[in-house]
Design a protein around this motif. Structure first.
Motif, short mmCIF file in Angstrom:
data_model
loop_
_atom_site.label_atom_id
_atom_site.label_comp_id
_atom_site.label_asym_id
_atom_site.label_seq_id
_atom_site.Cartn_x
_atom_site.Cartn_y
_atom_site.Cartn_z
N LEU A 199 -81.84 -23.99 -13.49
CA LEU A 199 -81.67 -23.39 -14.88
C LEU A 199 -80.50 -24.03 -15.58
N TYR A 200 -80.44 -24.60 -16.61
CA TYR A 200 -79.48 -25.05 -17.38
C TYR A 200 -79.23 -24.37 -18.25
N VAL A 201 -77.84 -23.74 -18.44
CA VAL A 201 -77.46 -22.68 -19.45
C VAL A 201 -76.10 -23.17 -20.10
N ALA A 202 -75.95 -22.85 -21.47
CA ALA A 202 -74.64 -22.98 -21.97
C ALA A 202 -73.78 -21.84 -21.75
N ASN A 203 -72.55 -22.03 -22.43
CA ASN A 203 -71.59 -20.91 -22.40
C ASN A 203 -72.11 -19.53 -22.49
N LYS A 204 -71.72 -18.60 -21.44
CA LYS A 204 -72.23 -17.36 -21.71
C LYS A 204 -71.69 -16.41 -22.45
N ASN A 205 -70.39 -16.89 -23.02
CA ASN A 205 -69.96 -16.22 -24.36
C ASN A 205 -70.75 -16.45 -25.42
N TYR A 206 -71.23 -17.37 -25.81
CA TYR A 206 -72.03 -17.92 -26.99
C TYR A 206 -73.55 -17.90 -26.87
N SER A 207 -74.01 -18.13 -25.81
CA SER A 207 -75.41 -18.95 -25.74
C SER A 207 -76.37 -17.73 -25.72
N SER A 208 -76.80 -17.10 -26.62
CA SER A 208 -77.93 -15.98 -26.72
C SER A 208 -79.20 -16.55 -26.06
N TRP A 209 -79.62 -17.77 -26.45
CA TRP A 209 -80.82 -18.24 -25.91
C TRP A 209 -80.96 -18.55 -24.40
N SER A 210 -79.74 -18.94 -24.16
CA SER A 210 -79.56 -19.32 -22.46
C SER A 210 -79.73 -17.96 -21.82
N LEU A 211 -79.36 -16.94 -22.25
CA LEU A 211 -79.18 -15.54 -21.72
C LEU A 211 -80.51 -15.01 -21.31
N ARG A 212 -81.59 -15.44 -22.36
CA ARG A 212 -82.88 -14.84 -22.09
C ARG A 212 -83.46 -15.25 -20.76
N PRO A 213 -83.72 -16.51 -20.32
CA PRO A 213 -84.27 -16.88 -18.96
C PRO A 213 -83.68 -16.28 -17.74
N TRP A 214 -82.09 -16.36 -18.12
CA TRP A 214 -81.25 -16.39 -16.67
C TRP A 214 -81.30 -14.67 -16.46
N ILE A 215 -81.35 -13.81 -17.56
CA ILE A 215 -81.30 -12.28 -17.08
C ILE A 215 -82.77 -11.98 -16.72
N LEU A 216 -83.73 -12.50 -17.34
CA LEU A 216 -85.19 -12.42 -16.79
C LEU A 216 -85.05 -12.74 -15.22
N MET A 217 -84.90 -13.94 -14.93
CA MET A 217 -84.98 -14.15 -13.63
C MET A 217 -84.09 -13.47 -12.67
N ARG A 218 -82.76 -13.14 -13.10
CA ARG A 218 -82.08 -12.35 -12.26
C ARG A 218 -82.68 -10.96 -12.11
N GLU A 219 -83.06 -10.18 -13.07
CA GLU A 219 -83.76 -8.92 -13.05
C GLU A 219 -84.67 -8.82 -12.32
N LEU A 220 -85.66 -9.86 -12.36
CA LEU A 220 -86.89 -10.01 -11.63
C LEU A 220 -86.79 -10.54 -10.04
N GLY A 221 -85.71 -10.99 -9.64
CA GLY A 221 -85.38 -11.53 -8.41
C GLY A 221 -86.10 -12.83 -8.31
#
Length: 227
Positions: free
Chosen positions: A4-26
C-alpha cells in the motif's frame, strides 16, 4: 504480500482510508510512504495510473482509488463490509457519500492532523456539511446499535470517516453528543493513534496545505516536529 502506497500521514485523508481499514481488520500489507511536495500535483505516476495515492499493488494488479481498494479487499476479506444486508447497504452508501460529497468540509477544513485551528467563521456551505455529517453518523449509530456506524464491528464505512474525525479534532468542530462520541471513538483506535504519532514525526510540509489552514482560521497549536 500486497503493498500500500500512501502519502504524508499529516495531510493525506485518502491514504488513511485503506491504511486504517487494513490495520483494523488485520490484513497484512507492506507500507510505502512518499511525501507530497510543492511540485506537480500528480506526483506519483510511476506507481499509480492516476498519479495519486493511495495505491494498492498486489502482484500484477494495481488499484489506485480508496473506494476501489476497499472493494478489492472485500473480495478476499468479506469483513470489509457488514454481514447484514441492510447495514451493508447503508455502509456502502455512506462511504460513497463521503467519497463524493462534503465539498466545503474538504476545502475549508483540510486534513492537517498535527495542528489545531480556531475557525474564523463557519460559512453556510460548511454548516450544511457539518449538519449532514451529524445526521448521517447519528442515523447509523441509532439504526445499527453502534459503537460503529454499521453495527458492532469496524468496517469500511468507518474507515472512510476516520479522516473526518481528525478534522473534528483539528478544527474543534461541534457535533451532537452521539456524533462527537463516535469521533472520539475513532480517534482512540490503536491504529489511529499510530497514524497520528507517525504524522507528528513528519517534517515534510506542502505550502499549499499549510495555506489552507491559515485561510480557515488562526493556528492555536502545532504539535509537529520541525526539521
Amino acid at each position: 504480500m500486497v503493498t500500500l502506497y500512501v502519502a504524508n500521514k499529516n495531510y493525506s485523508s485518502w491514504s488513511l482510508r485503506p491504511w486504517i481499514l487494513m490495520r483494523e481488520l488485520g490484513i497484512a500489507f507492506d507500507e510505502q510512504v512518499r511525501p507530497f511536495t510543492d511540485g506537480p500535483a500528480l506526483a506519483f505516476g510511476d506507481v499509480s495510473p492516476s498519479g495519486r495515492f493511495p495505491c494498492l499493488v498486489d502482484g500484477e494488479t494495481v488499484v489506485w482509488d480508496s473506494l476501489a481498494i476497499a472493494e478489492y479487499l472485500a473480495e478476499a476479506h468479506p469483513q470489509v463490509w457488514p454481514a447484514d444486508k441492510q447495514a451493508r447497504a447503508f455502509a456502502r452508501s455512506a462511504a460513497a457519500e463521503m467519497h463524493s460529497s462534503f465539498p466545503h468540509l474538504r476545502n475549508i477544513c483540510g486534513m492537517n492532523v498535527g495542528i489545531r485551528v480556531e475557525l474564523r467563521e463557519i460559512p453556510a456551505g460548511l454548516a450544511t456539511d457539518i449538519a449532514r455529517l451529524d445526521t448521517l453518523w447519528t442515523e447509523g449509530l441509532t439504526r445499527f446499535g453502534g459503537p460503529f456506524l454499521a453495527g458492532d464491528k469496524f468496517t469500511a464505512v468507518d474507515a472512510f470517516y476516520t479522516a473526518v474525525a481528525f478534522r473534528v479534532q483539528t478544527y474543534d468542530i461541534k457535533l451532537s453528543a452521539p456524533a462527537a462520541a463516535y469521533a472520539r471513538r475513532l480517534l482512540a483506535l490503536p491504529a489511529m493513534q499510530d497514524w497520528y504519532a507517525a504524522a507528528l514525526k513528519e517534517t515534510w510540509r506542502k505550502q499549499a496545505y499549510e495555506n489552507e489552514a491559515l485561510a480557515a482560521g488562526r493556528i492555536v497549536a502545532d504539535y509537529r516536529q520541525t526539521a
